[in-house]
Design a protein around this motif. Structure first.
Motif, short mmCIF file in Angstrom:
data_model
loop_
_atom_site.label_atom_id
_atom_site.label_comp_id
_atom_site.label_asym_id
_atom_site.label_seq_id
_atom_site.Cartn_x
_atom_site.Cartn_y
_atom_site.Cartn_z
N ALA A 1 6.56 5.74 -0.77
CA ALA A 1 6.82 5.02 0.47
C ALA A 1 5.71 3.98 0.60
O ALA A 1 4.53 4.32 0.61
CB ALA A 1 6.81 5.98 1.66
N LEU A 2 6.10 2.71 0.67
CA LEU A 2 5.15 1.62 0.71
C LEU A 2 5.15 0.93 2.07
O LEU A 2 5.96 1.24 2.93
CB LEU A 2 5.49 0.58 -0.37
N ASP A 3 4.24 -0.02 2.22
CA ASP A 3 4.20 -0.84 3.43
C ASP A 3 5.40 -1.76 3.53
O ASP A 3 5.65 -2.36 4.56
CB ASP A 3 2.93 -1.70 3.46
N LYS B 1 0.84 -1.20 0.00
CA LYS B 1 0.00 0.00 0.00
C LYS B 1 0.88 1.25 0.00
O LYS B 1 1.92 1.30 0.65
CB LYS B 1 -0.88 -0.03 1.24
N ILE B 2 0.45 2.29 -0.72
CA ILE B 2 1.17 3.56 -0.76
C ILE B 2 0.89 4.33 0.53
O ILE B 2 -0.26 4.60 0.86
CB ILE B 2 0.75 4.41 -1.97
N ASN B 3 1.96 4.65 1.27
CA ASN B 3 1.83 5.43 2.50
C ASN B 3 2.13 6.91 2.29
O ASN B 3 1.56 7.76 2.97
CB ASN B 3 2.77 4.89 3.59
N ASP B 4 3.03 7.21 1.36
CA ASP B 4 3.40 8.60 1.11
C ASP B 4 3.99 8.70 -0.29
O ASP B 4 4.48 7.72 -0.83
CB ASP B 4 4.42 9.08 2.15
#
Length: 121
Positions: free
Chosen positions: A35-37, A19-22
């Protein structure tokens, strides 16, 4: 998760690492870092956002050549592999032959050949 960048068309960004976090867009360029999981930090170059970073000028030339050509991507009928993938399939002997194309951090192989290899395993 899928995000889109507006432009002439849409550019889908679908990372396989989680999942994309940033999202970080490099200042004054079309370079986007995610920035991913997972521990991966994939990079994408989106010309509609800006030019390539100065330290990566060849990327700009490749993009211009693709725009001028107006053709399908060379790698449409190819499957991408890392060196580890080739080792798992016992195909490292093909490195350096015309059956593999070196591409970024791995290799591309003709998809028809890949299907034949999978049938033999």
């Amino acid at each position: 998760m899928q995000d889109h960048v507006n432009g002439e068309g849409r550019t889908p960004i679908e990372p396989s690492g989680g999942k994309i976090n940033d999202i970080c867009v490099s200042k004054d360029s079309g370079l986007v870092l995610l920035a991913l999981d997972s521990s991966q930090v994939p990079a994408y170059f989106i010309p509609d956002l800006g030019p390539s970073p100065k330290w990566c000028a060849p990327m700009e030339n490749m993009t211009e050549e693709l725009e001028e050509g107006g053709q399908t991507t060379i790698y449409d009928n190819y499957k991408f592999f890392t060196r580890e993938d080739l080792e798992k399939l016992n195909l490292t002997s093909l490195i350096g032959t015309n059956l593999l194309r070196a591409y970024m951090h791995g290799f591309s192989i003709d998809y028809r050949l890949y299907k034949k290899v999978r049938l033999l395993q």
